[in-house]
Design a protein around this motif. Structure first.
Motif, PDB file in Angstrom:
ATOM      1  N   CYS A  46       0.864  -1.176   0.000  1.00 55.68           N
ATOM      2  CA  CYS A  46       0.000   0.000   0.000  1.00 55.68           C
ATOM      3  C   CYS A  46       0.901   1.226   0.000  1.00 55.68           C
ATOM      4  N   GLY A  47       0.573   2.190  -0.870  1.00 55.90           N
ATOM      5  CA  GLY A  47       1.396   3.387  -0.892  1.00 55.90           C
ATOM      6  C   GLY A  47       0.940   4.390  -1.926  1.00 55.90           C
ATOM      7  N   THR A  48       1.588   5.536  -1.914  1.00 53.14           N
ATOM      8  CA  THR A  48       1.300   6.562  -2.916  1.00 53.14           C
ATOM      9  C   THR A  48       1.946   6.162  -4.241  1.00 53.14           C
ATOM     10  N   CYS A  94      -4.418  -4.700  -0.721  1.00 56.66           N
ATOM     11  CA  CYS A  94      -4.986  -5.304   0.489  1.00 56.66           C
ATOM     12  C   CYS A  94      -6.144  -4.504   1.076  1.00 56.66           C
ATOM     13  N   HIS A  95      -6.723  -3.559   0.325  1.00 54.53           N
ATOM     14  CA  HIS A  95      -7.821  -2.759   0.855  1.00 54.53           C
ATOM     15  C   HIS A  95      -9.003  -2.761  -0.107  1.00 54.53           C
ATOM     16  N   GLN A  96     -10.187  -2.502   0.464  1.00 58.95           N
ATOM     17  CA  GLN A  96     -11.410  -2.434  -0.323  1.00 58.95           C
ATOM     18  C   GLN A  96     -11.658  -0.998  -0.790  1.00 58.95           C
ATOM     19  N   ASP A  97     -12.563  -0.890  -1.755  1.00 62.23           N
ATOM     20  CA  ASP A  97     -12.980   0.431  -2.236  1.00 62.23           C
ATOM     21  C   ASP A  97     -14.042   0.985  -1.296  1.00 62.23           C
ATOM     22  N   ALA A 149      -4.963   3.767   6.249  1.00 63.28           N
ATOM     23  CA  ALA A 149      -3.956   2.775   6.625  1.00 63.28           C
ATOM     24  C   ALA A 149      -2.554   3.279   6.337  1.00 63.28           C
ATOM     25  N   TYR A 150      -2.380   3.965   5.208  1.00 67.20           N
ATOM     26  CA  TYR A 150      -1.068   4.505   4.838  1.00 67.20           C
ATOM     27  C   TYR A 150      -0.594   5.541   5.853  1.00 67.20           C
ATOM     28  N   MET A 197       2.904   4.363   7.709  1.00 64.39           N
ATOM     29  CA  MET A 197       4.046   4.772   6.899  1.00 64.39           C
ATOM     30  C   MET A 197       5.073   5.560   7.712  1.00 64.39           C
ATOM     31  N   ASN A 198       4.822   5.758   8.997  1.00 63.96           N
ATOM     32  CA  ASN A 198       5.680   6.641   9.791  1.00 63.96           C
ATOM     33  C   ASN A 198       6.744   5.905  10.593  1.00 63.96           C
TER      34      ASN A 198
END
Length: 492
Positions: free
Chosen positions: A229-231, A280-283, A309-310, A314-315
């Motif tokens: 998951c990410g940008t 791994c995520h839903q819309d 979640a990000y 992400m930190n």
């Protein structure tokens, strides 16, 4: 000690002593009074003391290294002088080395720190199993000198320096793996898989920013049971409709979603257009509390599930950078390898703190408290000639001209005051507060002598066996002692 083991310290000791011997062989014509002639081989216990004092400089800040040994009553820190002489500390720092120059590999730009780097990183991976959420980001060690692999990153608080790719546990910030960037032509997938090491195939969720991410990489990681998951940057494999989308195409809070059977790409309008990729995520959207300008309290806002979640996971690298920035014990140096090893030791300190808190949740609730305990355990004992001996208080010697303490341990030395400065307390107006004592015997001299401070400033080479205990300077009894404590310009 799980990371800075005796094996690692012994290797640094061997390389430091080897470098010192190579230096003296290459410079046989050194001046007879140069500081290098005082060099003696360092030992593992003494190196522990050296690093313990280095850690102490992380939370006791002074503008110069010499000030830590100042005897001025305003800014004195007695623990430094009691633990190790200033000249000894400086000469160890001068010859501190980590690899043999004689067998240098020109193709390895990290050769000077390679043995320490590889050893510590292997210990990072060996001692900890991260939680399910992990993240990859860039870390920077400040360096503004000339270096072929120095980088400039305007988006980081430290803009010039040595960049490292770091993989951290999202929950704790534990540094699991790191890889310094030295200008090599590795592809982003190669970097990511090298950082993951043994983690693929175990159901981890990896969070990355848009520098590393792409749709193709997400599909490769999904093939080894690792979610992503990410940008996402433009033209990284996303559908054309999302690639061509601009801020004007969506209203605030609106989104466009496209997905295949494995990867989902989201374009969501917040203050700016955000592109996300996830496996791994839903819309779906999720309510979160956020700060909004003009409101005293947080307000509720709908955000995509993958964005929430990000932001939460992400930190990890940011936690690591934030904590090691609080108490940095990196000294200014023209040698990048020393600063980089100090940076590695800071990572070791934080990782050790994470492990200790996991096993002892009620102790050392802050990183500062943990560092203080480490400093005490590495400096409360004096290390002389490779042997540890308990720190003892200096024995009082009553009266001028009395014999010095004959049962002092072998190797104890009378503390020295800096030659170029005098303590302000010498003119406090009370001679009764200043006591002359005999210089303490050493292993080589039963009745040592030093140059009298007053005579030396007057151009005379006259030695004395006495010293002022409060000012820590050698003085003759009588006229020299009185002039030093009553006259501003005692050398006239």
């Amino acid at each position: 000690m799980l990371f800075l083991t005796d094996e690692l310290l012994q290797n640094i000791v061997d390389q430091t002593n080897l470098y010192a011997s190579q230096y003296f062989e290459a410079h046989p014509d050194n001046l007879p009074y140069s500081r290098g002639h005082a060099w003696k081989p360092v030992s593992v216990p003494e190196l522990k003391t050296f690093f313990g004092l280095s850690f102490l400089t992380g939370y006791i800040k002074k503008p110069s290294l010499e000030m830590y040994w100042s005897v001025d009553e305003v800014d004195a820190t007695p623990h430094f002088g009691k633990t190790m002489p200033r000249n000894r500390f400086q000469i160890i720092w001068r010859f501190l080395h980590f690899n043999n120059n004689a067998s240098q590999d020109a193709s390895d730009k990290m050769y000077k720190v390679r043995r320490v780097l590889d050893y510590i990183v292997e210990k990072f991976k060996e001692m900890y199993q991260p939680g399910q959420n992990i993240c990859i980001d860039e870390g920077m060690m400040q360096w503004r000198g000339r270096l072929s692999f120095r980088v400039y990153n305007p988006q980081k608080p430290v803009k010039y320096g040595i960049k490292s790719y770091i993989l951290c546990d999202s929950a704790t910030g534990y540094c699991f793996n790191m890889r310094p960037y030295v200008g090599e032509a590795s592809t982003l997938p190669e970097i990511v898989f090298s950082l993951l090491d043994r983690l693929p195939g175990h159901g981890y969720t990896l969070f990355m920013d848009n520098f590393d991410n792409s749709v193709a990489l997400c599909e490769r990681l999904l093939g080894v049971q690792t979610n992503v998951c990410g940008t996402l940057r433009k033209h990284r494999g996303e559908p054309q409709i999302i690639s061509e989308m601009t801020k004007a195409d969506l209203g605030v809070g609106e989104k466009v979603v496209r997905h295949n059977e494995r990867v989902m790409v989201v374009a969501w309008q917040d203050k700016r257009l955000v592109r996300m990729v996830t496996t791994c995520h839903q819309d779906s959207m999720q309510w979160v509390e956020v700060w909004r300008r003009g409101n005293r309290d947080k307000v509720a806002q709908l955000k995509p599930e993958c964005v929430v979640a990000y932001n939460a996971s992400m930190n990890g690298v940011d936690k690591l950078d934030q904590n090691i920035a609080y108490y940095p014990f990196i000294r200014r140096s023209l040698n990048w390898s020393k600063k980089f090893v100090a940076y590695l030791f800071q990572l070791c300190m934080f990782n050790a703190y994470v492990l200790y808190r996991a096993r002892n949740p009620e102790e050392c609730k802050t990183l500062l408290e943990f560092i203080r305990r480490v400093v005490k355990s590495w400096t409360v004992k004096r290390h002389v000639g490779g042997c540890e001996e308990e720190e003892v208080e200096e024995e009082e010697v009553a009266g001028v001209g009395a014999e010095g303490s004959g049962d002092l341990e072998e190797g104890r030395r009378t503390p020295r005051a800096p030659y170029n400065t005098d303590p302000e307390s010498r003119l406090d107006g009370g001679l009764s507060r200043h006591k002359l004592r005999h210089l303490m015997p050493t292993s080589k001299k039963g009745r040592p002598a030093r140059r009298c401070r007053v005579c030396a400033r007057r151009g005379l080479r006259s030695e004395t066996k006495m010293w002022c205990q409060s000012c820590r300077v050698p003085l003759h009894a009588g006229e020299c002692f009185t002039a030093y404590h009553t006259k501003l310009n005692y050398f006239v």
